[in-house]
Design an enzyme around this catalytic site. Structure first.
Site, PDB file in Angstrom:
ATOM      1  N   ARG A  58       2.965 -39.244  54.712  1.00 30.46           N
ATOM      2  CA  ARG A  58       3.553 -38.095  55.124  1.00 30.46           C
ATOM      3  C   ARG A  58       3.196 -36.977  54.127  1.00 30.46           C
ATOM      4  O   ARG A  58       3.070 -35.914  54.229  1.00 30.46           O
ATOM      5  CB  ARG A  58       5.033 -38.266  55.416  1.00 30.46           C
ATOM      6  N   TYR A 112       3.517 -11.778  66.955  1.00 31.43           N
ATOM      7  CA  TYR A 112       2.942 -12.707  67.762  1.00 31.43           C
ATOM      8  C   TYR A 112       4.172 -13.307  68.701  1.00 31.43           C
ATOM      9  O   TYR A 112       5.120 -13.599  67.973  1.00 31.43           O
ATOM     10  CB  TYR A 112       2.266 -14.066  66.921  1.00 31.43           C
ATOM     11  N   ASP A 184       1.159 -12.935  58.671  1.00 29.41           N
ATOM     12  CA  ASP A 184       0.239 -13.698  59.447  1.00 29.41           C
ATOM     13  C   ASP A 184      -1.193 -13.100  59.221  1.00 29.41           C
ATOM     14  O   ASP A 184      -1.224 -12.215  59.814  1.00 29.41           O
ATOM     15  CB  ASP A 184       0.616 -13.599  60.839  1.00 29.41           C
ATOM     16  N   LYS A 209      -7.542 -21.334  64.846  1.00 32.23           N
ATOM     17  CA  LYS A 209      -8.461 -20.219  65.217  1.00 32.23           C
ATOM     18  C   LYS A 209      -9.638 -20.316  64.406  1.00 32.23           C
ATOM     19  O   LYS A 209     -10.604 -21.338  64.412  1.00 32.23           O
ATOM     20  CB  LYS A 209      -7.860 -18.711  65.154  1.00 32.23           C
TER      21      LYS A 209
END
Length: 392
Positions: A58, A112, A184, A209
């Site tokens: 992890r 967003y 962002d 993206k």
């Protein structure tokens, strides 16, 4: 950039330590859950600092570390980067690392939609208050600060309405009050906007993206300034946030070509946008690189380029007419996300998502992601769509 290298060079060289690549061009996919130790003494020694050291799956392997380090090297002044299973996971972890019950968050009104849902849902249930502010407020953000304001979240440009914010002014005002700033930065990426250098504490990417670039991986990242790095890492570990090595490897593969892809996205999108400006069916094209877009002068001052996402406000018309335009397009897929090689279109309806500044438009709106197709073919497709819009 290290050694004075340009961003395009760093995209190729960053994150490729010899101990991670073992002589291979691309770091291998290291899959792991359990890590074995030769002794209890070695186990205890590893526990002292697990960063970039094999400890438990992890906490990552060289596959994840390579991508994270490459993203850090694109942000001068950054301390480190952590990876997340999506952009929304990156946003939520970044916010949870700096907020606690009783705190106030100032959130940009053009955020967003999932970010807004997080504020109005989970954060509210945790006793965190969100106030929304005008994206174009700039240094005036200082007038909104209260004794409980702990963080300011920016998205520049906004992902639906594309207002460009005065990030340096907002960061300066926040730093004067000891308030953390988050951005962002998905639209521009660190190639076109160096967030940490501009004063941002936590720079967030929906790496799904432009970093991935092929519409086949969900991925997020947060790059932190030195002052906030430990808090981000601690919160990330406590929430168990983790990215599979396979997804990280695909993200790293996409990152290597991001410079040339973004350049093409920019060139094609500007050609399409400038053509749309001249069409009678179009009231406004909302593209940060075009004069008239809210914050265009700030884009010219602060950004090194533009990406392929922008908005188009139609000149009157109905929702049915917009639907006819979209449904008949041949080269634009109808789907969420953006940043991949294919062009996309979705209907955009910002009004229900605004509370600080009302959204007023001349007609319905569409959002276009311009991919890597020939822009002349895309223009031909859109021209036929606009004719259908006029007919309805």
């Amino acid at each position: 950039m290290k050694d004075g290298q340009k961003p395009s060079t760093r995209l190729v060289t960053a994150g490729r330590r010899k101990e991670w690549t073992q002589g291979i061009v691309n770091p291998p996919v290291w899959r792991a859950s359990t890590i074995l130790y030769d002794s209890i003494a070695e186990l205890k020694e590893r526990q002292k600092d697990t960063h970039h050291r094999l400890y438990y799956g992890r906490r990552g392997t060289p596959t994840q570390w390579s991508l994270a380090e490459a993203l850090t090297e694109l942000e001068p002044g950054a301390e480190g980067t952590l990876l997340y299973p999506s952009g929304v996971a990156a946003v939520s972890t970044a916010l949870l690392s700096v907020l606690r019950p009783g705190d106030e968050l100032l959130m940009v009104d053009s955020a967003y939609e999932p970010t807004r849902a997080l504020c109005d849902g989970l954060l509210k249930r945790f006793g965190i208050t969100t106030r929304y502010y005008d994206p174009l407020i700039g240094a005036g953000i200082a007038d909104l600060f209260s004794d409980n304001t702990r963080a300011v979240f920016m998205e520049s440009p906004g992902s639906l309405t594309f207002e460009v914010q005065d990030v340096p002014a907002i960061c300066a005002a926040a730093k004067a009050r000891g308030i953390v700033t988050l951005l962002d930065n998905t639209w521009a990426t660190p190639l076109y906007f160096r967030a940490i250098e501009k004063g941002v504490d936590l720079s967030i990417l929906a790496a799904t993206k432009y970093v991935v670039g092929h519409s086949d991986v969900m991925l997020g990242s947060v790059t932190a300034a030195p002052s906030i790095w430990k808090k981000l890492r601690q919160t990330t570990y406590q929430l168990g946030q983790h990215v599979s090595p396979d997804d990280a490897w695909l993200g790293a593969r996409g990152l290597r070509t991001m410079c040339v892809r973004l350049a093409q996205h920019q060139e094609s999108a500007l050609k399409v946008a400038r053509w749309l400006v001249e069409q009678p069916q179009v009231a406004r094209v909302i593209h940060p690189a075009l004069p008239g877009c809210p914050g265009h002068d700030l884009w010219r001052r602060d950004f090194a380029g533009a990406s392929g996402l922008f908005g188009v406000v139609l000149n009157g018309g109905t929702e049915a007419a917009r639907t006819t335009l979209i449904d008949g397009l041949q080269l634009f897929g109808i789907g969420f996300s953006w940043g991949g090689f294919e062009s996309l279109v979705i209907p955009a309806d910002p009004a229900p998502l605004r509370s600080a500044v009302p959204w007023v438009a001349e007609g319905p709106m569409v959002r276009l992601q311009i991919g890597l197709e020939d822009p002349d073919d895309l223009i031909t497709d859109l021209a036929a769509g606009l004719e259908r819009f006029s007919a309805v």
